[in-house]
Design a protein around this motif. Structure first.
Motif, PDB file in Angstrom:
ATOM      1  N   LEU A 292      -7.097  54.729 -29.437  1.00  0.00           N
ATOM      2  CA  LEU A 292      -6.567  53.827 -30.429  1.00  0.00           C
ATOM      3  C   LEU A 292      -7.281  52.946 -31.484  1.00  0.00           C
ATOM      4  CD1 LEU A 292      -3.981  52.301 -31.850  1.00  0.00           C
ATOM      5  CD2 LEU A 292      -4.698  50.224 -29.854  1.00  0.00           C
ATOM      6  N   ILE A 293      -8.392  52.085 -30.871  1.00  0.00           N
ATOM      7  CA  ILE A 293      -9.391  50.870 -31.390  1.00  0.00           C
ATOM      8  C   ILE A 293      -9.999  51.723 -32.225  1.00  0.00           C
ATOM      9  CG2 ILE A 293     -11.341  49.570 -31.147  1.00  0.00           C
ATOM     10  CD1 ILE A 293      -8.425  48.889 -30.492  1.00  0.00           C
ATOM     11  N   LEU A 294     -10.543  53.117 -32.064  1.00  0.00           N
ATOM     12  CA  LEU A 294     -11.186  53.906 -32.897  1.00  0.00           C
ATOM     13  C   LEU A 294     -10.803  54.985 -34.417  1.00  0.00           C
ATOM     14  CD1 LEU A 294     -13.872  55.399 -30.649  1.00  0.00           C
ATOM     15  CD2 LEU A 294     -14.056  53.081 -31.815  1.00  0.00           C
ATOM     16  N   GLN A 295      -9.037  54.338 -34.897  1.00  0.00           N
ATOM     17  CA  GLN A 295      -8.575  55.261 -35.344  1.00  0.00           C
ATOM     18  C   GLN A 295      -8.680  53.964 -36.568  1.00  0.00           C
ATOM     19  OE1 GLN A 295      -4.598  56.188 -34.781  1.00  0.00           O
ATOM     20  NE2 GLN A 295      -4.973  56.237 -32.863  1.00  0.00           N
ATOM     21  N   PRO A 296      -9.258  54.704 -37.542  1.00  0.00           N
ATOM     22  CA  PRO A 296     -10.003  53.643 -38.594  1.00  0.00           C
ATOM     23  C   PRO A 296      -8.196  52.695 -39.660  1.00  0.00           C
ATOM     24  CG  PRO A 296     -10.280  56.295 -39.349  1.00  0.00           C
ATOM     25  CD  PRO A 296      -9.855  56.205 -38.097  1.00  0.00           C
ATOM     26  N   LYS A 297      -7.011  52.876 -39.020  1.00  0.00           N
ATOM     27  CA  LYS A 297      -6.064  52.569 -39.348  1.00  0.00           C
ATOM     28  C   LYS A 297      -6.131  51.898 -38.928  1.00  0.00           C
ATOM     29  CE  LYS A 297      -3.260  56.404 -41.624  1.00  0.00           C
ATOM     30  NZ  LYS A 297      -2.313  57.314 -41.676  1.00  0.00           N
TER      31      LYS A 297
END
Length: 517
Positions: A292-297
């Motif tokens: 989840l966290i590594l998604q840029p948005k």
């Protein structure tokens, strides 16, 4: 003029922070425990008497248990038990129920029950013990909330349908051994029960004015996934109970948050704020779950939420640990718009930008409501956490003196492992799916995050008493406490933890009183 010049020279020499000024990050390390500042925490006081039950004072736990031995009738059917939930909570019923849940689970799983403190050992009562369960897996009934967060492979591996109850204190549907054959509980019956519980939530939320007290009772044992976003918004105080006022309130608060971004976010690179923003930018990739966290948005959303909160709350500013508190709200709200087998694998790429913006605003406000109740955890020197850790030490010394003495003999200090439990609300100790289930109850409890969390931490520590007592080395003991094996925990483990915490809350309700002002 001379005095004015001296005053200016004083402020030039002083490196101390001004009260109310924006504090740069100071939460990366455990803060020192200053006896001068927190001397009151070290005072030893006389043990306060146990809180009386009703009008009769009970001197021992055995007397208390004998007085409540008939508080729970296993022969009641579901409708009668659910009807009991409409009444106000009875601490005797709750504590007796919690004890039976723990004893039954211990017998079925072959694990010891959580140890009670000296003087509070329960004497075995054969007439109160349920008969030995039949062959097959006889466990407690899964709640609706768990069916959306646990691994699908679980159901395939079990030969018999699971029986699981998360019914403290509201939905009292505990199935005791010997009262029901697990083979009679079909998957269709389980689905009917889940559907019935979901329907109760929907009816309660659809009314013109939601009864928040009834909603808290119903939510204590877990909230079904479809209604969790709205329920959390109501229980946190973000939305009003009146259904007609909700759309206008939602629109107004979201618009207000967008105005904050427009007004403040461009200042993140200013010299006065750049340290705060840099630390936020560093901390977010360290969060979990990584998918989840590594998604840029998601990274951008979390940066905005945390930076705006820090600017709007200069008494504390940003402190490491606050970043973790964003995740549960965001995941719960985003799951309203996407289907995800596991909360750890949420993908926001298909969510419209407008929806993401609204979720961001909702997450900000709900996180702010949570932090309003525990902000002393994050002000300078984090006095709230210092006090809670000391209260935990006092509580554990009463609950399980052997564990407490073992930690002391090996010079393991509570601050060395429990600081993170308080700072991150156990989010680094249990999987995200368990945190969400835990927060269902926290938001249902009065002062759940600030007060009930203390008893959950005590139950959490004593849960590992066997492993703790087996460790004879300081380094190994501390390493174990900082890396507890909870990766495979699910809602059943959290429900048992909450049941024990609820029992401790009543059995040791006077434990932290001498810390109150």
């Amino acid at each position: 003029m001379a005095s004015d010049g001296a005053r200016k020279q004083f402020w030039k020499r002083s490196n101390s922070k001004l009260p109310g000024s924006i504090q740069h990050v100071y939460g990366a390390q455990h803060p020192p425990f200053d006896p001068l500042l927190h001397g009151t925490l070290l005072r030893s006081t006389a043990k306060m008497p146990t809180t009386p039950v009703k009008a009769k004072r009970v001197s021992t736990f055995q007397e208390f248990e004998s007085n409540t031995s008939d508080a729970w009738d296993a022969g009641e059917d579901d409708d009668e038990l659910l009807a009991m939930a409409a009444e106000s909570l009875n601490s005797e019923v709750v504590m007796e129920t919690a004890n039976r849940v723990l004893r039954n689970h211990s017998q079925r799983q072959g694990r010891p029950t959580l140890q009670e403190g000296p003087g509070l050992q329960q004497k075995p009562r054969p007439e109160a013990e349920p008969p030995s369960p039949p062959s097959g897996d006889l466990r407690l009934v899964k709640s609706v909330s768990e069916s959306h967060t646990s691994c699908p492979a679980e159901s395939a591996s079990d030969a018999a349908p699971l029986q699981r109850s998360q019914s403290l204190p509201h939905s009292a549907t505990i199935t005791l051994g010997g009262t029901s054959d697990p083979s009679t509980l079909s998957s269709s019956a389980l689905s009917e029960r889940e559907a019935s519980r979901l329907d109760k939530f929907k009816q309660l939320l659809a009314g013109p004015n939601t009864d928040l007290e009834e909603l808290r009772k119903l939510s204590w044992s877990g909230i079904p996934k479809p209604v969790r976003p709205m329920t959390w918004k109501l229980l946190s105080g973000y939305l009003p109970a009146n259904v007609d006022r909700r759309p206008a309130t939602l629109q107004r608060k979201q618009k207000e948050y967008f105005a904050f971004i427009e007004h403040y976010y461009d200042s993140r690179n200013d010299e006065v704020h750049q340290d705060t923003y840099r630390q936020i930018h560093i901390d977010i990739p360290r969060m979990s779950p990584e998918a989840l966290i590594l998604q840029p948005k998601v990274t951008e959303i979390f940066e905005r939420i945390l930076f705006i909160w820090a600017i709007r709350h200069p008494a504390s500013g940003y402190v490491q640990g606050i970043n973790d508190l964003v995740t549960p709200f965001f995941v719960v709200f985003i799951c309203e718009y996407i289907e995800a087998e596991e909360v750890d694998t949420v993908d926001v790429s298909g969510v419209p930008a407008e929806v993401l913006c609204n979720i961001e605003a909702d997450t900000y406000w709900c996180m702010s409501k949570l932090l309003d109740g525990i902000q002393d955890n994050y002000t300078f020197a984090q006095p709230g956490i210092q006090m809670k850790v000391k209260m935990l030490e006092e509580l554990v010394s009463r609950i399980d003196e052997q564990v407490h003495r073992h930690l002391d003999q090996h010079e393991v200090r509570y601050l060395q492992f429990a600081f993170r439990w308080m700072n991150n609300l156990l989010m680094r100790e249990v999987p995200l799916r368990c945190t969400i289930r835990l927060w269902d109850t926290y938001q249902s409890e009065p002062e759940g995050f600030s007060h009930f969390h203390l008893y959950v931490c005590a139950a959490f520590l004593v849960r590992w008493r066997k492993e703790i007592l087996e460790e004879k080395d300081f380094q190994e003991l501390l390493l174990f406490l900082q890396n507890l094996p909870t990766a495979h925990w699910d809602d059943e483990d959290i429900s048992l933890l909450l049941a024990e915490a609820y029992r401790l809350k009543f059995a040791f309700a006077d434990a932290p009183n001498h810390y109150k002002k």
